[in-house]
Motif scaffolding. Structure first.
Motif, short mmCIF file in Angstrom:
data_model
loop_
_atom_site.label_atom_id
_atom_site.label_comp_id
_atom_site.label_asym_id
_atom_site.label_seq_id
_atom_site.Cartn_x
_atom_site.Cartn_y
_atom_site.Cartn_z
N LEU A 93 0.90 -1.23 0.06
CA LEU A 93 -0.03 -0.05 -0.09
C LEU A 93 1.01 1.31 0.02
N GLY A 94 0.86 2.11 -1.00
CA GLY A 94 1.95 3.07 -1.21
C GLY A 94 1.30 4.36 -0.49
N LYS A 95 2.31 5.15 -0.20
CA LYS A 95 2.00 6.59 0.44
C LYS A 95 0.88 7.25 -0.23
N ASP A 96 0.88 7.04 -1.57
CA ASP A 96 -0.48 7.83 -2.35
C ASP A 96 -1.59 7.10 -2.26
N GLY A 97 -1.61 5.91 -1.45
CA GLY A 97 -3.05 5.28 -1.17
C GLY A 97 -3.10 4.15 -2.36
N VAL A 98 -2.33 3.83 -3.29
CA VAL A 98 -2.47 2.95 -4.37
C VAL A 98 -2.23 1.65 -3.99
N LEU A 99 -2.91 0.71 -4.05
CA LEU A 99 -2.86 -0.59 -3.50
C LEU A 99 -2.53 -1.38 -4.86
N ALA A 100 -1.25 -2.20 -4.32
CA ALA A 100 -0.57 -3.02 -5.57
C ALA A 100 -0.52 -4.35 -5.23
N SER A 101 -0.47 -5.13 -6.30
CA SER A 101 -0.55 -6.93 -5.97
C SER A 101 0.44 -7.36 -7.08
N ASP A 102 1.29 -8.34 -6.53
CA ASP A 102 2.04 -9.39 -7.34
C ASP A 102 1.33 -10.73 -7.16
N ILE A 103 0.84 -11.18 -8.14
CA ILE A 103 0.06 -12.46 -8.06
C ILE A 103 0.67 -13.45 -8.67
N ASP A 104 1.36 -14.51 -7.90
CA ASP A 104 2.18 -15.66 -8.56
C ASP A 104 1.49 -17.01 -8.22
N PHE A 105 0.89 -17.61 -9.04
CA PHE A 105 0.39 -18.86 -9.05
C PHE A 105 1.42 -19.90 -9.13
N GLY A 106 2.55 -19.63 -9.11
CA GLY A 106 3.93 -20.29 -9.06
C GLY A 106 3.79 -21.32 -10.34
N THR A 107 4.81 -22.36 -10.20
CA THR A 107 4.81 -23.32 -11.35
C THR A 107 3.85 -24.65 -11.38
N PHE A 108 3.37 -24.96 -12.22
CA PHE A 108 2.53 -26.06 -12.43
C PHE A 108 2.97 -27.21 -13.16
N LYS A 109 2.40 -28.48 -12.93
CA LYS A 109 2.78 -29.31 -13.81
C LYS A 109 1.44 -30.18 -13.85
N ALA A 110 1.16 -30.73 -15.29
CA ALA A 110 -0.21 -31.39 -15.14
C ALA A 110 0.22 -32.83 -16.18
N ASN A 111 -0.04 -33.97 -15.45
CA ASN A 111 0.37 -35.33 -16.17
C ASN A 111 -0.70 -35.83 -16.55
N PHE A 112 -0.87 -35.67 -17.90
CA PHE A 112 -2.22 -36.05 -18.55
C PHE A 112 -2.13 -37.65 -18.73
N ALA A 113 -0.99 -38.15 -18.93
CA ALA A 113 -0.87 -39.61 -19.10
C ALA A 113 -1.47 -40.48 -17.90
#
Length: 430
Positions: free
Chosen positions: A168-188
């Motif tokens: 939350l910045g001094k100017d009132g701006v709310l900022a976000s880093d959204i990281d859903f990480g690293t994924f691996k799907a094994n369809f086999a």
């Protein structure tokens, strides 16, 4: 943002505590305030007892209920609790116990869940940042170490190092880093029919990353996503950015009140729908970009479906491009129809990138967009200043700078996102 897994109670807890947490040296006062804040998020929180252990508070036998779903969470510890209900509570860290659940032949484990730097606005607090006035809560970071799913003893999905970080910045701006990480799907190891199709496409497994940055300036009502990206290895990258105005605390409060009214009086949905349209008229679209950058997926799909239909890839491309004019003719906009046809044809013949950009000279009111879409769809590309292009050599590396939103950048806030009530879209931790 809401995510459903095979362990909904635990997932709900993580998101709830990410946007509704309270604290106390006085354990009972802490618990009472926590329950009140949870209610603001339309979550019914109950517990068997609240106990103070030094600077920590333990809520035992916690249960959460939302939208008809109810789940027993168990004992939760709030570490480093200070403050009061009147002045506000802070909590250093909320560790969440690992999860190990088996349902039929599906085994799910979740590890390393934590929430850090939680602040709960006091009932008598002064000079509360506008971004927190309608939620009464803020957190620095929520993280998940790993999620592992097995079916029949074989791995089908893995996710590691997911997090949401806010500033939350001094100017009132709310900022976000959204990281859903690293994924691996094994369809086999999944559904046999899906496994065969994905094998034929060349994707026995799929891995990649998902993440983005968001910001909200409540004073100016500017909300932006810049960008949100899904990057899949040996397939492609999809990037989406947008900026809108009119998203003020007053708008969110009105939206929340409207949702409560609709829940209390379902029979008045028609009147509520009209009121909702009135609220939407306060929003405007400043800009938007959708960019797909190919990394072999397009060629694999074209080859696969060409074989399925007994033709060459070139014949399939010719067939697809030939279908575009009649499909787009309903727009009754020959120039835009030709632009789209040229872009798609260029991309199919040489898959590099395909983009859709909206860059009006000034924000376009939401009602104007809806009116054009319903009454005169042929005017929509002009109303939005929409362009469609392919293989743009001038495409920026990040595939998603939001135009016309110079006010969205906040040097003090970094890029992290979200507290939010039920009306908080985009920059939300709940």
């Amino acid at each position: 943002m809401r995510f459903k897994t095979s362990v909904p109670a635990a997932a709900t807890l993580l998101l709830l505590l990410g946007s509704t947490s309270a604290f106390a040296v006085d354990a009972q006062a802490f618990a009472t305030r926590l329950k009140a804040v949870a209610a603001q998020q339309n979550v019914d929180l109950s517990y068997d007892s609240a106990e103070a252990q030094g600077d920590n508070v333990v809520l035992k036998g916690m249960t959460l209920a939302s939208s008809g779903d109810k789940g027993k969470v168990g004992d939760i510890t709030f570490e480093g609790v200070t403050g009061s209900t009147e002045e506000g509570w802070t909590v250093k860290r909320i560790p969440i116990a690992d999860i190990d659940v088996t349902e039929k032949d599906t085994h799910t484990t979740v590890k390393g869940m934590t929430i850090e730097g939680v602040q709960l606005v006091g009932t008598q607090a002064k000079d509360v940042p506008a971004a927190l006035q309608f939620t009464d809560v803020y957190f620095d970071r929520a993280g998940l170490g790993s999620l592992h799913v097995e079916k029949g003893g074989k791995p089908v999905f893995d996710l590691t190092d997911a997090s949401i970080a806010n500033s939350l910045g001094k100017d009132g701006v709310l900022a976000s880093d959204i990281d859903f990480g690293t994924f691996k799907a094994n369809f086999a190891n999944g559904d046999p029919e899906t496994a065969k199709r994905m094998h034929d496409l060349g994707y026995d497994t799929v891995s990649g990353t998902i993440g983005g940055s968001a910001s909200w300036d409540p004073q100016k009502g500017l909300l932006g996503l810049d960008p949100f990206e899904i990057d899949i290895e040996n397939a492609g990258d999809l990037s989406f950015s947008y900026a809108m105005s009119g998203y003020t605390p007053a708008f969110i409060k009105s939206m929340q009140d409207m949702q409560k009214q609709m829940a209390a009086s379902p029979e008045g949905k028609q009147a509520a729908g009209m009121a909702m349209m009135g609220l939407m008229s306060q929003l405007s679209l400043n800009s938007a970009d959708l960019v797909y950058s190919d990394d072999s997926l397009a060629d694999k799909l074209l080859t696969y479906y060409a074989q399925q239909n007994g033709m060459t890839k070139e014949q399939l491309i010719q067939q697809l491009t030939g279908m575009l004019p009649p499909l787009l003719s309903y727009l009754q906009n020959p120039d835009f129809q030709q632009e789209v046809t040229n872009a798609v044809t260029t991309f199919l013949k040489d898959p590099q990138s395909l983009s859709i950009s909206i860059e009006p000279d000034k924000p376009v009111p939401a009602m104007q967009i809806m009116g054009a879409a319903m009454g005169a769809p042929q005017t929509l590309p002009k109303v939005l200043s929409m362009t469609v292009s392919a293989n743009d050599v001038d495409q920026e590396d990040d595939n998603g700078a939001v135009p016309n939103d110079g006010d969205m950048t906040n040097p003090d806030a970094g890029s992290a996102g979200g507290t939010g009530g039920s009306g908080d879209a985009g920059v939300s931790g709940n």
